[in-house]
Write a protein that holds these residues in place. Structure first.
Motif, PDB file in Angstrom:
ATOM      1  N   LYS A  24     -14.551  -3.078  -0.042  1.00 40.04           N
ATOM      2  CA  LYS A  24     -15.223  -2.252  -1.674  1.00 40.04           C
ATOM      3  C   LYS A  24     -15.063  -3.499  -2.580  1.00 40.04           C
ATOM      4  CE  LYS A  24     -14.220   2.017  -0.043  1.00 40.04           C
ATOM      5  NZ  LYS A  24     -15.935   2.840   0.900  1.00 40.04           N
ATOM      6  N   HIS A  65      -7.327  -3.133   2.893  1.00 38.63           N
ATOM      7  CA  HIS A  65      -6.992  -2.355   1.915  1.00 38.63           C
ATOM      8  C   HIS A  65      -7.640  -1.677   1.220  1.00 38.63           C
ATOM      9  CE1 HIS A  65      -3.016  -5.073   2.061  1.00 38.63           C
ATOM     10  NE2 HIS A  65      -4.138  -5.587   2.129  1.00 38.63           N
ATOM     11  N   ALA A  66      -7.184  -0.224   1.106  1.00 37.96           N
ATOM     12  CA  ALA A  66      -7.614   0.680   0.674  1.00 37.96           C
ATOM     13  C   ALA A  66      -8.561   0.543  -0.896  1.00 37.96           C
ATOM     14  CB  ALA A  66      -7.370   2.232   0.078  1.00 37.96           C
ATOM     15  N   GLY A  67      -9.436   0.626  -1.334  1.00 35.49           N
ATOM     16  CA  GLY A  67      -9.843  -0.535  -2.756  1.00 35.49           C
ATOM     17  C   GLY A  67     -10.133  -2.024  -3.172  1.00 35.49           C
ATOM     18  N   THR A  87      -6.584   3.190  -6.949  1.00 33.92           N
ATOM     19  CA  THR A  87      -7.200   2.428  -5.154  1.00 33.92           C
ATOM     20  C   THR A  87      -7.036   4.104  -4.476  1.00 33.92           C
ATOM     21  OG1 THR A  87      -5.620   2.057  -4.223  1.00 33.92           O
ATOM     22  CG2 THR A  87      -6.927   0.712  -5.488  1.00 33.92           C
ATOM     23  N   GLY A  88      -6.486   5.118  -4.510  1.00 34.06           N
ATOM     24  CA  GLY A  88      -5.974   6.661  -3.452  1.00 34.06           C
ATOM     25  C   GLY A  88      -4.879   6.186  -3.185  1.00 34.06           C
ATOM     26  N   GLY A  89      -3.906   5.463  -2.987  1.00 32.61           N
ATOM     27  CA  GLY A  89      -2.778   5.766  -2.627  1.00 32.61           C
ATOM     28  C   GLY A  89      -1.933   6.662  -2.911  1.00 32.61           C
ATOM     29  N   THR A  95     -16.647  -2.286  -8.734  1.00 34.19           N
ATOM     30  CA  THR A  95     -15.790  -1.645  -8.580  1.00 34.19           C
ATOM     31  C   THR A  95     -15.066  -1.484 -10.085  1.00 34.19           C
ATOM     32  OG1 THR A  95     -13.396  -2.781  -7.906  1.00 34.19           O
ATOM     33  CG2 THR A  95     -14.691  -1.627  -5.953  1.00 34.19           C
ATOM     34  N   TYR A 107      -7.592  -3.106  -4.840  1.00 32.03           N
ATOM     35  CA  TYR A 107      -6.762  -3.970  -4.992  1.00 32.03           C
ATOM     36  C   TYR A 107      -6.177  -4.893  -5.106  1.00 32.03           C
ATOM     37  CZ  TYR A 107      -2.544  -4.162  -1.927  1.00 32.03           C
ATOM     38  OH  TYR A 107      -1.435  -3.933  -1.179  1.00 32.03           O
ATOM     39  N   SER A 127      -9.921  -6.007   3.420  1.00 30.47           N
ATOM     40  CA  SER A 127     -11.198  -4.969   3.905  1.00 30.47           C
ATOM     41  C   SER A 127     -10.028  -3.577   4.706  1.00 30.47           C
ATOM     42  CB  SER A 127     -11.358  -5.363   4.845  1.00 30.47           C
ATOM     43  OG  SER A 127     -12.163  -5.693   6.664  1.00 30.47           O
ATOM     44  N   ASP A 169       0.749  -1.635  -0.373  1.00 34.42           N
ATOM     45  CA  ASP A 169      -0.037   0.021  -0.175  1.00 34.42           C
ATOM     46  C   ASP A 169       0.985   1.279   0.012  1.00 34.42           C
ATOM     47  OD1 ASP A 169      -3.200  -1.246   0.899  1.00 34.42           O
ATOM     48  OD2 ASP A 169      -1.373  -2.764   2.233  1.00 34.42           O
TER      49      ASP A 169
END
Length: 339
Positions: free
Chosen positions: A213, A172-174, A328-330, A216, A178, A170, A104
């Motif tokens: 998520k 992990h973002a995404g 995923t926003g990382g 997606t 992800y 869960s 991440d």
């Protein structure tokens, strides 16, 4: 030729047992042992898994990291563990067969890659579809110019996960994006390079694990092309998985399911590449998941022994992870790209 001594660090990745079996059955490999930091996991595998039941278990990671006869290690911990494990392996001066995705923390992954370059060791990510005959054929057609300039790619790689598996991912973002999208991004950036803009829709629509998520979509914009990757965690089985590439002179579709694949649909505006204009159904030799792992390992061995250049340079491994984390926003999209 003497055998290459390898080991495995971690066992909780979804590909861990398959990678272990690849090492156990490859005639060029001597498997020195496995280290698993969780005693309960080690006990369970020793009881339930035929592949793990017959391994030598290290009691401390230094046993393999400090052993000069071990030249390479498979990094097979949970996604949350893998990057730290991989850094330890690289610092020990050993080559790494590292299962996806690469953590991440973008800055951490960059540091590990830089360290590998300094140490002169190879990192090969575990994106097994690089060795899938269907994906390889599509890449050959694209890079030869048979399809003309590519303007669109569509990739669908959904799955079905238990609530327990959703809980693990869960963190992990995404979420499911992800966990799985790297496989498709590995193919897309190999064909198209770095996307100019990334937009993602990361939703929880089942409600089973609210923090996860599970439905997606990633949209990747290039100068003259756009790619769509959609992944969900609740698709009814058997899942339909599909990869489509559209160019101005032709299209190539890896018909679902692509695992195991059976055929490609090739459509051409004009004759080329040994094909007449029009539609063709091109057979693809089916490969099991284990066969893909075996081919991964064979390529890894050829690379670390100097028999071939890496199938993907480290710059590509960085680009795949950068693209995934942008979705995923990382890694935040630059402000000037915000809509």
């Amino acid at each position: 030729m003497s055998k290459i001594r390898m080991a495995q660090y971690g066992t909780k990745h979804g590909h861990a047992e398959g990678k272990l079996l690849a090492m156990q059955t490859n005639p060029q490999v001597e498997l020195a042992g496995v280290y698993e930091p969780d005693p309960a996991q080690r006990k369970r595998l020793s009881r339930e898994s035929e592949s793990f039941r017959r391994v030598h278990w290290f009691d401390d990671p230094r046993e393999m990291l400090d052993d000069p006869t071990i030249v390479a290690i498979a990094s097979e911990g949970l996604n949350a563990e893998g990057l730290a494990h991989t850094e330890q392996i690289v610092r020990a001066g050993k080559h790494v067969w590292y299962d996806k995705p690469a953590g991440d923390d973008w800055a951490h992954w960059q540091r590990v890659v830089h360290l590998a370059e300094q140490q002169g060791v190879h990192i090969q990510m575990g994106y097994m579809f690089r060795y899938h005959y269907g994906f390889q054929q599509i890449a050959e057609w694209v890079k030869s110019g048979l399809l003309g300039d590519v303007f669109a790619v569509r990739a669908h790689m959904s799955t079905w996960l238990t609530p327990a598996a959703r809980e693990v991912i869960s963190t992990h973002a995404g979420g499911i994006f992800y966990d799985l999208a790297g496989h498709m991004l590995d193919q897309i950036v190999w064909l198209l390079g770095r996307p100019q803009r990334v937009t993602a829709f990361l939703r929880n629509d089942s409600g089973i694990v609210p923090a996860f998520k599970d439905n997606t979509l990633g949209v990747f914009e290039f100068e003259r092309a756009i790619a769509f990757v959609d992944i969900a965690a609740m698709e009814p089985r058997p899942m339909a998985r599909r990869f489509e590439v559209y160019g101005i002179k032709g299209s190539a579709i890896l018909l679902d399911p692509f695992e195991p694949a059976r055929a490609l649909r090739l459509c051409l505006e004009e004759a080329g590449g040994g094909f007449e204009a029009g539609e063709h159904v091109v057979p693809v030799s089916p490969q099991s998941r284990q066969q893909l792992y075996n081919l991964e390992l064979e390529a890894f061995i050829r690379t670390i022994t100097g028999a071939q250049m890496p199938d993907r340079p480290l710059a590509h491994e960085l680009l795949v992870q950068e693209t995934l984390l942008r979705a995923t926003g990382g890694i935040p999209e630059p402000a000037h790209l915000a809509r």
